[in-house]
Enzyme design. Structure first.
Site, PDB file in Angstrom:
ATOM      1  N   ASN A 123       0.845  -1.203   0.000  1.00 49.90           N
ATOM      2  CA  ASN A 123       0.000   0.000   0.000  1.00 49.90           C
ATOM      3  C   ASN A 123       0.877   1.249   0.000  1.00 49.90           C
ATOM      4  O   ASN A 123       2.098   1.154   0.001  1.00 49.90           O
ATOM      5  CB  ASN A 123      -0.960  -0.027   1.200  1.00 49.90           C
TER       6      ASN A 123
ATOM      7  N   ASP B 151      -4.590  -6.216   5.305  1.00 47.95           N
ATOM      8  CA  ASP B 151      -5.636  -7.013   5.959  1.00 47.95           C
ATOM      9  C   ASP B 151      -5.568  -8.480   5.520  1.00 47.95           C
ATOM     10  O   ASP B 151      -5.966  -9.370   6.254  1.00 47.95           O
ATOM     11  CB  ASP B 151      -7.020  -6.439   5.626  1.00 47.95           C
TER      12      ASP B 151
ATOM     13  N   PRO C 261      -3.618 -11.449  11.054  1.00 51.11           N
ATOM     14  CA  PRO C 261      -4.087 -11.126  12.409  1.00 51.11           C
ATOM     15  C   PRO C 261      -4.162  -9.619  12.584  1.00 51.11           C
ATOM     16  O   PRO C 261      -3.369  -8.884  11.992  1.00 51.11           O
ATOM     17  CB  PRO C 261      -2.997 -11.729  13.310  1.00 51.11           C
ATOM     18  N   ASP C 262      -5.136  -9.160  13.376  1.00 47.45           N
ATOM     19  CA  ASP C 262      -5.243  -7.730  13.665  1.00 47.45           C
ATOM     20  C   ASP C 262      -4.374  -7.437  14.891  1.00 47.45           C
ATOM     21  O   ASP C 262      -4.738  -7.775  16.025  1.00 47.45           O
ATOM     22  CB  ASP C 262      -6.706  -7.342  13.915  1.00 47.45           C
ATOM     23  N   ILE C 263      -3.225  -6.840  14.663  1.00 46.77           N
ATOM     24  CA  ILE C 263      -2.231  -6.654  15.731  1.00 46.77           C
ATOM     25  C   ILE C 263      -2.807  -5.783  16.846  1.00 46.77           C
ATOM     26  O   ILE C 263      -2.738  -6.114  18.028  1.00 46.77           O
ATOM     27  CB  ILE C 263      -0.944  -6.017  15.156  1.00 46.77           C
TER      28      ILE C 263
ATOM     29  N   PHE D 136      -5.199   3.902  14.513  1.00 44.38           N
ATOM     30  CA  PHE D 136      -5.469   4.850  13.433  1.00 44.38           C
ATOM     31  C   PHE D 136      -6.584   4.307  12.552  1.00 44.38           C
ATOM     32  O   PHE D 136      -6.739   3.089  12.439  1.00 44.38           O
ATOM     33  CB  PHE D 136      -4.215   5.074  12.579  1.00 44.38           C
TER      34      PHE D 136
ATOM     35  N   LYS E  14     -14.729   1.685  14.662  1.00 43.00           N
ATOM     36  CA  LYS E  14     -13.434   0.993  14.776  1.00 43.00           C
ATOM     37  C   LYS E  14     -12.885   1.111  16.196  1.00 43.00           C
ATOM     38  O   LYS E  14     -12.340   0.154  16.742  1.00 43.00           O
ATOM     39  CB  LYS E  14     -12.457   1.627  13.779  1.00 43.00           C
TER      40      LYS E  14
ATOM     41  N   LYS F 241     -12.290  -2.382  18.185  1.00 43.48           N
ATOM     42  CA  LYS F 241     -10.929  -2.803  18.562  1.00 43.48           C
ATOM     43  C   LYS F 241     -10.618  -2.497  20.020  1.00 43.48           C
ATOM     44  O   LYS F 241      -9.547  -2.807  20.505  1.00 43.48           O
ATOM     45  CB  LYS F 241      -9.904  -2.115  17.650  1.00 43.48           C
TER      46      LYS F 241
HETATM   47  O1  C5P Z   1      -9.168  -2.156  10.447  1.00 45.24           O
HETATM   48  P1  C5P Z   1      -8.185  -1.166   9.987  1.00 45.24           P
HETATM   49  O2  C5P Z   1      -7.063  -1.757   9.159  1.00 45.24           O
HETATM   50  O3  C5P Z   1      -8.753   0.047   9.308  1.00 45.24           O
HETATM   51  O4  C5P Z   1      -7.534  -0.610  11.341  1.00 45.24           O
HETATM   52  C1  C5P Z   1      -6.531   0.343  11.370  1.00 45.24           C
HETATM   53  C2  C5P Z   1      -5.805   0.297  12.671  1.00 45.24           C
HETATM   54  O5  C5P Z   1      -5.524  -1.028  13.069  1.00 45.24           O
HETATM   55  C3  C5P Z   1      -4.446   0.955  12.566  1.00 45.24           C
HETATM   56  O6  C5P Z   1      -4.122   1.460  13.819  1.00 45.24           O
HETATM   57  C4  C5P Z   1      -3.548  -0.212  12.181  1.00 45.24           C
HETATM   58  O7  C5P Z   1      -2.196   0.029  12.508  1.00 45.24           O
HETATM   59  C5  C5P Z   1      -4.152  -1.334  12.989  1.00 45.24           C
HETATM   60  N1  C5P Z   1      -4.043  -2.656  12.360  1.00 45.24           N
HETATM   61  C6  C5P Z   1      -3.245  -3.634  12.941  1.00 45.24           C
HETATM   62  N2  C5P Z   1      -3.190  -4.876  12.370  1.00 45.24           N
HETATM   63  C7  C5P Z   1      -3.876  -5.169  11.272  1.00 45.24           C
HETATM   64  C8  C5P Z   1      -4.694  -4.202  10.676  1.00 45.24           C
HETATM   65  C9  C5P Z   1      -4.754  -2.945  11.235  1.00 45.24           C
HETATM   66  O8  C5P Z   1      -2.595  -3.361  13.948  1.00 45.24           O
HETATM   67  N3  C5P Z   1      -3.793  -6.373  10.754  1.00 45.24           N
END
Ligand code: C5P
Length: 423
Positions: free
Chosen positions: A215, A286, A312-314, A332, A346, A350
């Site tokens: 990206n 994602d 995974p969503d960190i 963010f 969001k 989260k």
């Molecule tokens: O769901 P989205 O990607 O829009 O969420 C954005 C936020 O989540 C940002 O703070 C980004 O750094 C974090 N994020 C993450 N791991 C992911 C996707 C997003 O930490 N896999």
């Protein structure tokens, strides 16, 4: 760190050069407010400086409108540095005596910021013992002199008295900035003793040995945040995807490429304990390809289908950790539409403590020098104006300091910090 410059402009033909100076200073990401003497307004209009600095121009001490916008005491406190360019002979005399019957005099008296003077005048006026004595007195009190140059003067004479060129003034100011890798004993350090982890930049998800899904994130915001946290006294570790930025001085940097590597690096650190603050600024992919081809994918078929699986969503994982391990979490949200609703959803989904939302799209957000943020937390919101990312990062850290102090999560300190990359 100098961020806010109050530029005093006196009545001299060199006032036009001050316009270029404003451009150069703002180009460095500095905030500039201009204060004009009456004499200066005979040479250049306030509108010129207002347009260049993006801020209203102050000129009158006893003007109720101007005082209510930002009064002389507020201006004096606001400035990290006061630069008078051009400084007239009259202004040197007034400052030497300590007169406060005009705005510039009053602000200089009320401010503790360092004073820099770039005189401009006819050479006889410059050499006059009165001007030299005034200057010597001001220097004795700590004022910095940007020496006038020799050359053709507006009066047609050749001699000393031309204002130093704006580019050289900028160079001198930058050279006098403190070295950021060394702690400045005068800088407030509200995050001293705290450990902060920041993710920044994009991730690259490999498709084959030469291609990836990525990206447009430049990493500038995350790097600016790491610097702002360091400047606020925190011990900072930056976990960065591939970017074209140097590692900030005084910040530990771990470079990763893929979302899974970023996930591992973050979780290793946080689960080891002792992380007080986590800012997830990275634009993490994602999804990643289910299969990574071992050889370069050849073209040939009419279409190509990629099967993707979620990463995974960190941030969500860190925010879901039990108290004691869970740091104060900042996320963010980059959105192209319905910014506030999407961002609020969001924040709740989260379970982050502070969410910074910004609009992205052509010319907005990714890769830009400036940005605009909407900060959302459980019981409040704050709109930050369009600012260079470094300043925006400072404002965000100021808000984070307030909120994290209020939430008062007892940090779980552990001696295993810092872990080495890959451990
Ligand atoms: O769901 P989205 O990607 O829009 O969420 C954005 C936020 O989540 C940002 O703070 C980004 O750094 C974090 N994020 C993450 N791991 C992911 C996707 C997003 O930490 N896999």
């Amino acid at each position: 760190m100098i961020q806010r410059i109050l530029l005093g402009v006196n009545g001299s033909i060199a006032a036009y050069k001050a316009a270029q100076l404003v451009r150069l200073l703002t180009g460095q990401g500095l905030e500039v407010r201009v204060l004009m003497s009456r004499g200066a307004q005979a040479f250049v209009t306030p509108l010129t400086f207002q347009a260049l600095s993006g801020q209203p121009v102050a000129s009158e001490l006893l003007d109720a409108g101007q005082e209510s916008a930002m009064g002389h005491i507020e201006l004096a406190r606001w400035a990290d540095l006061i630069l008078i360019a051009p400084a007239s002979a009259n202004s040197l005399a007034r400052l030497a005596v300590g007169l406060a019957d005009d705005l510039l005099g009053a602000v200089c008296l009320a401010s503790r910021a360092p004073l820099w003077l770039a005189p401009a005048m006819n050479s006889a006026m410059w050499q006059h013992p009165a001007s030299q004595a005034n200057l010597a007195l001001l220097q004795q009190r700590g004022a910095h002199l940007l020496e006038p140059e020799r050359g053709e003067l507006a009066c047609g004479e050749q001699g000393d008295g031309r204002m130093m060129e704006p580019a050289q003034i900028l160079q001198r100011l930058l050279a006098a900035q403190p070295d950021q890798s060394k702690p400045d004993p005068l800088r407030p350090t509200p995050l001293k003793g705290q450990r902060a982890l920041v993710t920044a930049g994009p991730t690259q998800e490999p498709l084959d040995p030469v291609r990836y899904l990525g990206n447009r994130s430049s990493g500038k915001m995350g790097y600016a945040l790491a610097e702002a946290l360091r400047d606020a006294g925190a011990e900072v570790c930056l976990i960065s995807g591939p970017v074209a930025l140097p590692g900030p001085a005084g910040v530990e940097r771990i470079l990763v490429e893929q979302a899974l590597q970023m996930h591992r690096a973050v979780l290793d650190r946080v689960q080891a304990g002792g992380v007080d603050l986590f800012i997830a600024c990275a634009a993490v992919a994602d999804y990643r390809p289910v299969r990574v081809a071992t050889e370069k994918i050849k073209k040939g078929s009419a279409s190509l289908h990629l099967e993707l699986q979620p990463n995974p969503d960190i941030l969500a994982e860190v925010a879901a950790l039990p108290a004691g391990l869970r740091p104060f979490c900042v996320g963010f949200a980059a959105e192209t539409q319905d910014l506030e609703q999407q961002a609020e959803a969001k924040r709740q989904a989260k379970r982050v403590d502070l969410l910074a939302a910004n609009r992205v799209g052509p010319g907005l957000g990714f890769g830009q020098e400036d940005n605009q943020l909407l900060l959302l937390w459980a019981d409040g919101r704050l709109e930050l104006p369009l600012l260079p990312k470094r300043q925006l990062a400072q404002r965000l850290v100021e808000q984070l300091v307030k909120l994290s102090a209020a939430s008062c999560q007892p940090p779980a300190k552990n001696s295993s910090w810092p872990l080495k990359a890959g451990s």
